[in-house]
Design an enzyme around this catalytic site. Structure first.
Site, mmCIF file in Angstrom:
data_model
loop_
_atom_site.group_PDB
_atom_site.id
_atom_site.type_symbol
_atom_site.label_atom_id
_atom_site.label_comp_id
_atom_site.label_asym_id
_atom_site.label_seq_id
_atom_site.Cartn_x
_atom_site.Cartn_y
_atom_site.Cartn_z
ATOM 1 N N HIS A 140 0.967 -1.229 0.045
ATOM 2 C CA HIS A 140 0.059 -0.004 -0.044
ATOM 3 C C HIS A 140 0.951 1.447 0.017
ATOM 4 C CE1 HIS A 140 -3.577 2.279 1.074
ATOM 5 N NE2 HIS A 140 -2.701 3.227 1.639
ATOM 6 N N GLU A 141 1.754 1.510 0.916
ATOM 7 C CA GLU A 141 2.656 2.489 1.165
ATOM 8 C C GLU A 141 3.551 2.650 -0.403
ATOM 9 O OE1 GLU A 141 1.994 4.933 2.992
ATOM 10 O OE2 GLU A 141 0.629 3.526 4.578
ATOM 11 N N HIS A 166 1.894 4.663 -2.874
ATOM 12 C CA HIS A 166 1.942 6.167 -2.499
ATOM 13 C C HIS A 166 3.435 6.552 -2.999
ATOM 14 C CE1 HIS A 166 -1.708 7.150 -0.502
ATOM 15 N NE2 HIS A 166 -1.489 6.185 0.557
ATOM 16 N N GLU A 205 -4.516 8.144 -2.920
ATOM 17 C CA GLU A 205 -5.291 7.064 -2.551
ATOM 18 C C GLU A 205 -5.613 5.692 -3.250
ATOM 19 O OE1 GLU A 205 -5.664 4.630 1.013
ATOM 20 O OE2 GLU A 205 -4.498 6.392 0.633
#
Length: 499
Positions: free
Chosen positions: A267-268, A271, A297
């Site tokens: 997930h990170e 980003h 997001e």
């Protein structure tokens, strides 16, 4: 005009240096600074915050922005036009919020994460309550300072994170989820519809050092640039960056929940890849980063769920996981592991929630924030209201504050208006993925372990533009359609329907 441009750029150059310094200080506090350093950190942070304020409120700098904004038609560089529009909008706070209140608030939120982390660790909301009351109180005053004929109340805070999205738009979006998803979720997640999995997957012992090894393995799988990024550990996973040359991510490890670190890391990285793939020409401008929190997001949720939880992904990478954890994964087939990481169930923790229930966790926070800012909910009553809404929308009721109102770091840093972008980002992701899949064979790229093909498409359609395009513009560039939440609803129902 040239003088105003020079004044703006020279001041911005100094501001960038201060921002880099305070960013490094904040990164250090969140990752490895000793706990006893917080008081000294706060004093130094306040000095830098005051210096930055003086630069931002400098008469010549403010005048330069105002004059450039008044003469946008004389600026040929379209990116610079966008930058000045953003800078002019940000002047609202400098011009309308008293300096002492703003500095006091910045110091409060710089310390807030530590107070929150201690309160969470001790499962004591009352420990965090005074700080959160001050944060909410400031945001209520901020709304009054900044309101205009067109923008009032909670809309002002929402607009800071997703321009063009206010209560009207979010209410329509969340009403769609209430109508189409909540009944579906409550049916799919009934106890009798839950598949049973080996206890090894939920109660096995997965050594932290091996989890760290797999997280680092994932950095290479996703072509995360180690020369300009790194992975650390923090209480709450996050991404932090100031340029395409320095963007860092964190994750968190639980011995019995390896999926937590795996998907937090992916997930990170979503980003991080976004910011690392910004065109470097934006590094020294006010346009580095993302178009909006929702678009940001969309990238993390797409990498985490649509790519990272795909069957094709684990066909390639499950053998590596088994190699690192031979004992706890002994006898666990690829199919069982895949079904385990994609199960839909009623859960208490947002960052551990599955795709299906995730946005309903966000909806709870949206309704709470709206009530807090509108004055319909007192901060001290948050835990009780939290439990009520979780029961209504997700079908579970937390028994402690640690698994309830204290689970997220965001409010401690003053991020009110941020949460709704998580759900919006998931909806953006479904629409962008559908469009990308028409142009490249996503599943084949994953099977071939060539996620760089996906990275390249996203860089061309979204990442390279940094903050120079609006969310609406990026959706038209990447999907040729305006925002349509039905992509998201249909995607979830198709993936999680009971066969």
């Amino acid at each position: 005009m040239e003088n105003y441009i020079n004044t703006y750029k020279e001041t911005l150059k100094k501001l960038k240096a201060y921002q880099y310094a305070t960013w490094l200080m904040g990164w250090d506090q969140e990752t490895e600074a000793p706990k006893g350093s917080i008081e000294y950190f706060s004093k130094q942070f306040q000095v830098l915050a005051e210096e930055m304020y003086d630069l931002q409120s400098n008469k010549e700098f403010v005048e330069a922005i105002e004059k450039l904004y008044e003469n946008l038609d004389q600026i040929n560089d379209l990116d610079f036009q966008v930058e000045i529009k953003k800078a002019y909008k940000e002047l609202r706070i400098i011009k309308k919020v008293p300096k002492n209140e703003l500095i006091e608030y910045e110091v409060l939120t710089a310390n807030g994460s530590h107070i929150w982390a201690k309160a969470k660790d001790e499962n004591n909301f009352d420990m965090f309550l005074p700080t959160l009351e001050k944060i909410v109180s400031f945001n209520r005053k901020l709304v009054q300072y900044l309101e205009t004929d067109d923008l009032k109340g909670y809309d002002i805070l929402l607009d800071m994170y997703e321009e063009g999205f206010g209560v009207k738009e979010y209410d329509l979006f969340f009403d769609t989820l209430k109508e189409k998803l909540v009944p579906f979720v409550l049916e799919v997640t009934k106890k009798e519809n839950q598949k049973k999995f080996s206890r090894k997957l939920s109660h096995g012992k997965f050594p932290i050092d091996k989890q760290k090894e797999f997280s680092n393995y994932l950095l290479d799988v996703f072509h995360y640039d180690r020369n300009h990024g790194l992975l650390k550990e923090s209480a709450h996973p996050f991404t932090s960056g100031v340029s395409s040359k320095d963007t860092r991510i964190t994750t968190h490890y639980h011995e019995h929940l390896p999926a937590s670190s795996i998907f937090s890391t992916i997930h990170e990285m979503g980003h991080g890849l976004y910011e690392l793939q910004n065109d470097s020409k934006y590094d020294e401008t006010g346009l580095h980063g993302g178009s909006s929190l929702g678009i940001h997001e969309s990238q993390s949720r797409m990498y985490e769920n649509m790519i990272g939880r795909s069957y094709e992904f684990w066909q390639v990478h499950y053998p590596k996981l088994v190699e690192l954890f031979p004992k706890p994964l002994k006898g666990i087939t690829l199919d069982e592991f895949f079904q385990f990481i994609n199960q839909a169930k009623r859960s208490l923790i947002r960052i551990e929630a599955d795709e299906l229930t995730y946005s309903l966790h966000v909806m709870v926070r949206y309704e709470l924030e709206k009530q807090l800012i509108n004055g319909n909910l007192k901060v001290k009553d948050l835990p009780k209201r939290w439990k009520s809404l979780m029961s209504k929308y997700v079908g579970v009721r937390p028994s402690t504050d640690k698994e309830g109102v204290l689970q997220d770091i965001h409010w401690s840093g003053g991020a009110i208006g941020y949460f709704p972008t998580y759900a919006l980002g998931s909806a953006y992701a479904a629409q962008i993925y559908a469009s990308m899949d028409k142009e490249i064979d996503i599943k084949q790229a994953i099977l071939d372990n060539k996620i760089d093909i996906i990275n390249k498409w996203l860089k061309e359609k979204i990442h390279q533009f940094g903050g120079s395009k609006t969310p609406k513009e990026l959706l038209m560039i990447s999907t040729s359609q305006p925002f349509d939440p039905n992509y998201y609803v249909n995607y979830l129902i198709e993936k999680f329907k009971i066969n």
